[in-house]
Structures are given as structure tokens and as C-alpha cells.
Enzyme design. Structure first.
Site, mmCIF file in Angstrom:
data_model
loop_
_atom_site.group_PDB
_atom_site.id
_atom_site.type_symbol
_atom_site.label_atom_id
_atom_site.label_comp_id
_atom_site.label_asym_id
_atom_site.label_seq_id
_atom_site.Cartn_x
_atom_site.Cartn_y
_atom_site.Cartn_z
ATOM 1 N N GLU A 381 0.794 -1.032 0.009
ATOM 2 C CA GLU A 381 0.028 0.097 0.023
ATOM 3 C C GLU A 381 0.889 1.295 0.042
ATOM 4 O O GLU A 381 0.313 2.224 0.666
ATOM 5 C CB GLU A 381 -0.871 0.081 1.143
ATOM 6 C CG GLU A 381 -1.909 -0.951 1.172
ATOM 7 C CD GLU A 381 -3.158 -0.702 2.073
ATOM 8 O OE1 GLU A 381 -2.667 -0.066 3.023
ATOM 9 O OE2 GLU A 381 -4.280 -1.295 1.828
ATOM 10 N N GLU A 454 -6.710 -7.702 -0.617
ATOM 11 C CA GLU A 454 -7.073 -7.684 0.674
ATOM 12 C C GLU A 454 -8.724 -7.039 0.642
ATOM 13 O O GLU A 454 -9.098 -6.278 -0.391
ATOM 14 C CB GLU A 454 -6.570 -6.677 1.630
ATOM 15 C CG GLU A 454 -5.317 -6.880 1.982
ATOM 16 C CD GLU A 454 -4.311 -5.678 2.877
ATOM 17 O OE1 GLU A 454 -5.246 -5.006 3.657
ATOM 18 O OE2 GLU A 454 -3.166 -5.790 2.838
HETATM 19 C C1 GAL Z 1 -4.827 -2.359 4.814
HETATM 20 C C2 GAL Z 1 -3.592 -2.858 4.980
HETATM 21 C C3 GAL Z 1 -3.494 -3.923 6.034
HETATM 22 C C4 GAL Z 1 -4.256 -3.631 7.265
HETATM 23 C C5 GAL Z 1 -5.769 -3.643 6.794
HETATM 24 C C6 GAL Z 1 -6.633 -3.498 7.770
HETATM 25 O O1 GAL Z 1 -4.973 -1.267 4.436
HETATM 26 O O2 GAL Z 1 -2.699 -3.343 3.961
HETATM 27 O O3 GAL Z 1 -2.170 -4.062 6.574
HETATM 28 O O4 GAL Z 1 -4.075 -2.645 7.632
HETATM 29 O O5 GAL Z 1 -5.848 -2.341 5.754
HETATM 30 O O6 GAL Z 1 -8.034 -3.375 7.076
#
Ligand code: GAL
Length: 741
Positions: A381, A454
Site C-alpha cells: 500500500e 485485501e
Molecule cells: C490495509 C493494510 C493491512 C491492514 C488492513 C486493515 O490497508 O494493507 O495491513 O492494515 O488495511 O484492514
């Protein structure tokens, strides 16, 4: 000949480094690896509790006459985060980075007899070391939290075997040979392939090691002509032992699989067969000891993901995992997305050079793993950074011609320097479309290899002990997204956020230093949302029937349990209320068209009777397969606390012996009613007593959360029985025994 000495016992440790540790015997705490610099409470601690500059010391007896002509190496599998090793005061320089191995040739510093090996370990989140430099959403703790070996080799030895198999029966990659002789040498390398105990073939290679060159890389690209080769697959993860040896009998064995993995604009293909990737992200953190968990526990995580959840991929977020975890992924057919350490922040050029080094070290360590199908070569990210990411991609492609790269982003239209556009899509808030359109995300005018890395996570944190409506919504959100991913043929698959709750910094999570983003809690106990995944398994693996309810008359707003979502892989479900058939319902395939096993949603016209007439009754659910009852679940109308169910994951663990790391198993306590159902709101304390040949990790007087508590018991040098007793004064105490062998 090569001798590997496990070097995990008899370490002395002190929380404060001082220079005397390099030369004088340390009177510190006696510890066995894996080790954390500071055990922490479960939550509401300060992240700075593990920010120490600490000292470790061990001694090594060197017999010069016996080891004449041999080289002595010391290998650290990982130490968080900056580590300086001294042998009899001589520094081997500082190694930066807490997730990958580093090895030193210490021969020239050794004297006959006892030698002091000292380690100065800085775990202060220094901003010159990835992932640090800004606050990140995970804790890295501190410690020599993986294993250490002393390796004794000849003056010509195998440094690394980076070989893998392809579906066309080629073995490809390279072997790195180390030559400490002053002159150039000719050697013959033998590569032998074995199928279990059967020898398949031998490949011989004549090589010349040039004078003055410490390392020589030998390129290998050989075809194996054998009808004994089966491909590595998720259902049949066939592994072969490959042994590389030199005439001086130095040899290294690795396990390889033969397979092709390819992300395309039309999805992901394993051995030319389309496979929809379905997985979760995994952090390697555990209560109390952080990262410092041994082999069995690392492997257990892989087993949970594969066998309890039915996943086919895990993302090793946001750093390379333990070799034990990856070995297990190879063995059980769980594919892996592995990436370099980092989280949003990119540091200066020096920081970036450590990161590029991480790409190299990760691929060199893990090249042979059949389970790894993609390298993540961006800082998770982060912003675009053309020169940095050109370099990480170049490095990955130079080292590995067999795998594609990805780089996880969350910004739309970010520059695609990788082979696969890997995107964190947090669009879904319960109302919006589950996923954004690919071309909207990429800003490209054509489809590209695309994966969702994710979703969910912070969009809907959920605790084990949360109320039913929240647990339902949590489950529903996971169903919605895996369904949307399944429907879109241009999406290779997804890894949701995330498998297990994890520790974090105070700016993230619930303020108590935990991110409750898992479908499991930190103790690896399942929340109801886990069943969104487990219910997608074939009934041949496990029959799943999980009503998303805690079953009480007044738990939900207004009351009742309608509509009731049931995660199941059965053909249909019957609901009996007070022994009367109330509903027979089929999976909601219209709504969840992508899923093999859509959840069943049971709507009861006027809710169920007990809600209006106060006579709340018992419920029974029956799942049917091929017209026959296959599984039944019962719920009591008036549950009371009847007992503690206490179960260990293993009957036996290994005692610490011969320099081995400690071993451990998890024990789970469940507060149950008269028919064994968990009581989710019982926030009572329990006391834990561990006697005999083992020790308790963490709190001996914890409180149940969501009706659960788990703890780990670790082995020490004694063998025999470990007796574990769990008490609560309202119920009978429970005792179990495991063996340390
Ligand atoms: C994302 C990140 C993860 C975690 C997640 C929580 O943005 O890549 O490491 O923080 O959010 O939902």
C-alpha cells in the site's frame, strides 16, 4: 561432509546491551530459542515494551585439530530488527531487517576451546529499516525469534540451492557454491532426484570455481524424463526430494514440486487448469510471545487455513514467513503470496536499498517452495515510486524467471510495473458494490492479470464476543466478496483481511493494540465468519452446518433469530423449533451465484413463536446431503454454565534436546452448556496450572473471551508428562495430560 548443529539452547539474555557481553561471561537469564525480548500482556500494553537494545550470549567449543580445514558458519534464521554478531569481540557488522536469514563465516575468529558469541539486538523500530519509519499497522516485537544453527562445511561447499520444478518436468534455477580455497578448482556436482525412497535420476555437472571468487552460481535447466513425476497441485501436493552433493560429500536436500503457476487476464492457472484463488492474509503474531513461536505452531497455522477453512492460498502479509510455515504450505498444497517487509511507508535511498536486499534474500531463501506462486515486490500500500519499484521488479525477475511479480497497492491507477495488478479493494461497506471494476482501478484500457489482495478488515472489525448482529454482518461481508470474486472471470482470486487478529500500534485497531480483523481471534479460535470460508469446502473434506447465531430470544434488536443465515455445504437445511419442523430451506444460490455453497437463509414469517409468547424453545438444525440427514446441531432455550471443555491440539510435544528449539502445543478452553455449546458471553476468569515437563506461556489467570480461551504450553529439557488443570469455581475443574518426549 556437512554438520549442522542446532544452536538454540543455552543462550543467556539480558534486556540491556553492554559492551562487556562481547568478552565476559554474561550472567543473564538462560533461554532457549525462539525468543522474544519481552513477553507482553494480551492487550493494553505499550508497543515500546519491546523496543530494546538487548544482549544475547552463547559459547561455542571449537576443536581446532578436529576441524582442521573446515569452515564454521553461523546462521540466524531471523532476528528482529538490527543485529550485530560478535565472535570473541570481533564484529561481523550489523544486519538490518528482522525477517530473513543471515549467515557469517566465523572460522577465522575462533580460538581453540571456548568462544564467546555475543549478539547485540536492536528492536527499537529504527527508521532506517523496513518496515519502520512511520507508524505501521502491525507489531514486529523483538528477539531472535527463529532458529540458529552452526554449520560446519569443507572449504568448498554448497551455499544455496535455488531450484524448482516446472510442469514440463524441467528442473530450473541455480546452485551457489562457495569456495574458500585460494586456487581455482574443478568439481562435479551431482543432483539426485528422489520420489519418496525411489531414486528417479541423477544429473552431473562439471564446474570450475575460479580463483579468488568466493561464490559461483551454477545455472541449471535440465529436463527429467520420467513417468514417475506427478505434478504438484492443491489436491495432490506431490513433493520430490532433490539432493545436491559435491565429491567431498557436502550435500543439501530440498523438497521441490513440479508445477506451473500463471496469472492471466482471464484468471489464475495452476498447471493449465483454472483455479480461483481463495485465501486470507496471515500475520505471524501470537499472544504474549509475539513472533517467537516454534515449528509446530507455524505449521498449525497453515493447517488451519487449508483444512479448517478450506483455503487454497495465503498471503504472507507483510513479510516473509517462517520456513516451517512455508514447508507446510508445500506439503499440504496451500499456495502462497509472499512479499517483502513494509507497510505504506517508503524511506530514503538507503532504506530502499535494504528493501531491495529483502527482495533478493526472500527469493534466494524461498525459490524452491512449490507453494509460492507470486512475489510481492512493493511495500504494501505504498505510493508509486518508479525507480524503486523498477529495481525491485528487475531484481525479482533476474533471480526468478519462473514466477510473476505483484505489488500490493490501494491507490487506483497506480503504475503497473509488476506482472500482476494486486489490489486491496476496500470498497465494500455493507451497501456499496462488493468490488470496484478492474478498469476503474487500474485506469488501463484492457484487462490485465488481476488479484484482490485485501478486503473487509478495518471496514468491519469484529470481536469474538461481539453481538450477534455484528457477527452476522461480519460473516455476510465475507460471503459477499468471495461471491463477487468468484463471479468475475477476470479476477484471479482474493486474499481477505485477514485470518487471525493481530497486535498493532495504538493508531490502529481497537486501542488495546489488537486489530480485530481476523475471522479467527489471536488464539486461533474461529469467529462465526470463518464459516463463510469453511462452508465452501467439499463435504468430502468436512460437513459444515454453522448457523450464524448465538441462539437467544432477546440478543438481536427486537429479538428472535430471523432471518437466520446458515453457512453450510449441505444440500438443504431443516429447522426444528420445539421439535416441530418450522422451515426447510435451500442455499440462496440466486443471491450468491458464484459460490459452490451459498449460505441458507431462513426467514420465518412472524419470527419464531417463542418471541411473542415468552416460551422460548429449543432449536434443532439438520443438514441434508443427497436426501439424507448428514449433520445435526442443537441449541438449548435456557443454557447455563455446565463445564469447561479443555482440548490440546497435540498429545505429544518434543522436549528440548541437543540444541533444538522448544516445542509447543495449543490448549483450548471452551465454556459450555449442558450439550457442549459454547457460551459466548461468559466473561469469567479461569485459573491454569501447568505441572511437570512443560511451562505455561502467558497469563495463568485469564478471562474467557467469547466463551473461549487458548494458551500454549512449551517444552523444556525435561521429558515426561505435562499435567494441565483449568479451573473455575462454578464448574468441575478439567485436567488433561500431554507428553513431552
Ligand atoms: C490495509 C493494510 C493491512 C491492514 C488492513 C486493515 O490497508 O494493507 O495491513 O492494515 O488495511 O484492514
Amino acid at each position: 561432509m556437512r554438520e549442522i548443529i542446532n544452536f538454540n539452547t543455552n543462550w543467556k539474555f539480558t534486556k540491556e546491551w553492554n559492551d562487556n557481553i562481547k568478552i565476559e561471561k554474561l550472567n543473564g537469564e538462560n533461554i532457549t530459542l525462539p525468543h522474544t525480548v519481552a513477553e507482553i500482556p494480551l492487550h493494553y500494553f505499550s508497543e515500546s515494551d519491546t523496543w530494546l537494545v538487548s544482549g544475547y550470549q552463547n559459547t561455542f567449543k571449537y576443536d581446532k585439530s578436529k576441524l582442521q580445514g573446515k569452515r564454521v558458519l553461523i546462521n540466524f534464521e531471523a532476528a528482529m530488527a538490527a543485529c550485530e554478531v560478535f565472535v570473541n569481540e570481533k564484529s561481523f557488522g550489523e544486519h538490518k531487517g528482522g525477517y530473513l536469514p543471515f549467515v557469517y563465516d566465523i572460522t577465522d575468529e575462533l580460538k581453540d576451546g571456548e568462544n564467546i558469541i555475543a549478539v547485540k539486538l536492536d528492536s527499537t523500530e529504527r527508521e532506517d529499516i523496513p518496515p519502520f519509519g512511520n507508524e505501521i499497522d502491525y507489531l514486529c516485537y523483538g528477539g531472535i525469534y527463529r532458529e540458529v544453527q552452526i554449520i560446519i562445511v569443507d572449504d568448498v561447499s554448497i551455499e544455496n540451492v535455488m531450484l524448482t520444478g516446472l510442469a514440463n518436468q524441467n528442473i530450473t534455477g541455480k546452485i551457489r557454491i562457495r569456495n574458500t580455497k585460494k586456487e581455482s578448482v574443478k568439481e562435479t556436482i551431482a543432483i539426485n532426484l528422489y520420489n519418496r525412497e525411489y531414486h528417479i535420476c541423477e544429473i552431473k555437472k562439471e564446474i570450475t570455481l575460479k580463483k579468488g571468487e568466493l561464490f559461483t552460481d551454477i545455472k541449471i535447466d535440465e529436463h527429467i524424463d520420467s513417468d514417475r513425476i506427478e505434478l504438484w497441485d492443491i489436491d495432490n501436493p506431490r513433493l520430490y526430494r532433490l539432493e545436491v552433493s559435491l565429491p567431498n560429500e557436502d550435500s543439501v536436500s530440498i523438497k521441490i514440486g513440479f508445477r506451473d503457476a500463471k496469472f492471466t487476464e482471464n484468471g489464475f492457472f495452476l498447471n493449465d487448469k483454472r483455479v480461483k484463488l481463495r485465501g486470507l492474509n496471515r500475520h505471524q503474531s501470537f499472544p504474549y510471545v509475539g513472533y517467537a513461536m516454534p515449528e509446530r505452531i507455524q505449521k498449525k497455522d497453515a493447517d488451519i487455513l487449508k483444512f479448517d477453512l478450506g483455503l487454497n492460498i495465503v498471503r504472507s502479509s507483510h513479510y516473509p514467513a517462517s520456513r516451517h510455515f512455508l514447508d507446510r504450505c508445500d506439503e499440504i498444497g496451500l499456495m502462497v503470496f509472499e512479499e517483502i517487509p513494509g507497510w505504506q511507508h517508503i524511506g530514503d535511498k538507503k532504506w530502499q536499498s535494504v528493501s531491495i536486499e529483502n527482495v533478493k534474500d526472500m527469493i534466494e531463501r524461498d525459490f524452491h517452495h512449490a507453494s509460492i506462486i507470486i512475489w510481492g515486490v512493493r511495500i504494501n500500500e505504498s505510493q508509486d515510486n518508479h525507480s524503486f519499484y523498477k529495481e525491485t521488479n528487475k531484481k525479482a525477475h533476474e533471480l526468478d524467471k519462473t514466477r510473476q511479480t505483484g505489488g500490493v497497492r490501494y491507490l487506483v491507477g497506480s503504475e503497473l510495473l509488476e506482472d500482476v495488478y494486486t489490489m486491496n479493494d476496500f470498497n465494500y461497506d455493507g451497501v456499496a458494490d462488493p468490488l470496484r471494476a478492474q478498469k476503474f482501478v487500474t485506469k488501463l484500457d484492457k484487462n490485465v492479470p488481476y488479484m484482490i489482495t485485501e478486503y473487509n478488515g478495518h471496514m468491519f472489525p469484529t470481536k469474538m464476543q461481539d453481538c450477534e448482529e455484528r457477527l452476522m454482518e461480519h460473516t455476510k461481508r465475507h460471503f459477499e466478496i468471495i461471491n463477487a470474486v468468484a463471479i468475475d472471470k477476470h479476477i484471479s482470486g482474493s486474499t481477505g483481511w485477514c485470518a487471525f487478529d493481530y497486535h498493532t500500534h495504538y493508531n490502529f485497531g481497537s486501542g488495546d493494540r489488537i486489530c480485530y480483523h481476523g475471522v479467527y481471534d489471536m488464539f486461533r479460535n474461529p469467529k462465526l465468519a470463518a464459516s463463510a470460508y469453511s462452508s465452501q469446502m467439499s463435504t468430502r473434506n468436512e460437513i459444515i452446518l454453522e448457523p450464524i447465531t448465538i441462539y437467544a430470544r432477546g440478543e438481536r434488536a427486537i429479538g428472535g433469530i430471523s432471518p437466520l443465515m446458515v453457512a453450510t455445504n449441505c444440500d438443504y437445511v431443516e429447522l426444528y423449533y420445539r421439535d416441530e419442523l418450522m422451515a426447510k430451506e435451500y442455499p440462496a444460490t440466486g443471491k450468491y451465484q458464484g459460490l459452490n455453497h451459498a449460505p441458507v437463509i431462513i426467514k420465518m414469517e412472524v419470527n419464531i413463536p417463542g418471541v411473542s409468547d415468552m416460551g422460548w424453545g429449543d432449536m434443532k438444525l439438520i443438514g441434508y446431503i443427497d436426501g439424507k440427514p448428514a449433520i445435526e446441531k442443537n441449541y438449548l432455550n435456557n443454557p447455563t454454565f455446565k463445564g469447561l471443555e479443555v482440548k490440546a491440539d497435540d498429545d505429544e510435544i518434543n522436549a528440548v534436546s541437543g540444541g533444538s528449539a522448544w516445542d509447543s502445543t495449543r490448549i483450548t478452553v471452551k465454556a459450555v452448556d449442558a450439550i457442549g455449546n459454547r457460551l459466548p458471553y461468559i466473561n469469567e476468569a479461569i485459573t491454569i496450572e501447568v505441572k511437570g515437563a512443560g511451562e505455561l506461556i502467558g497469563n495463568d489467570n485469564p478471562v474467557l473471551e467469547g466463551g473461549y480461551y487458548s494458551f500454549w504450553v512449551k517444552s523444556n529439557k525435561s521429558k515426561g508428562s505435562i499435567k494441565v488443570t483449568v479451573k473455575n469455581k462454578r464448574v468441575k475443574e478439567a485436567t488433561i495430560e500431554i507428553k513431552s518426549i
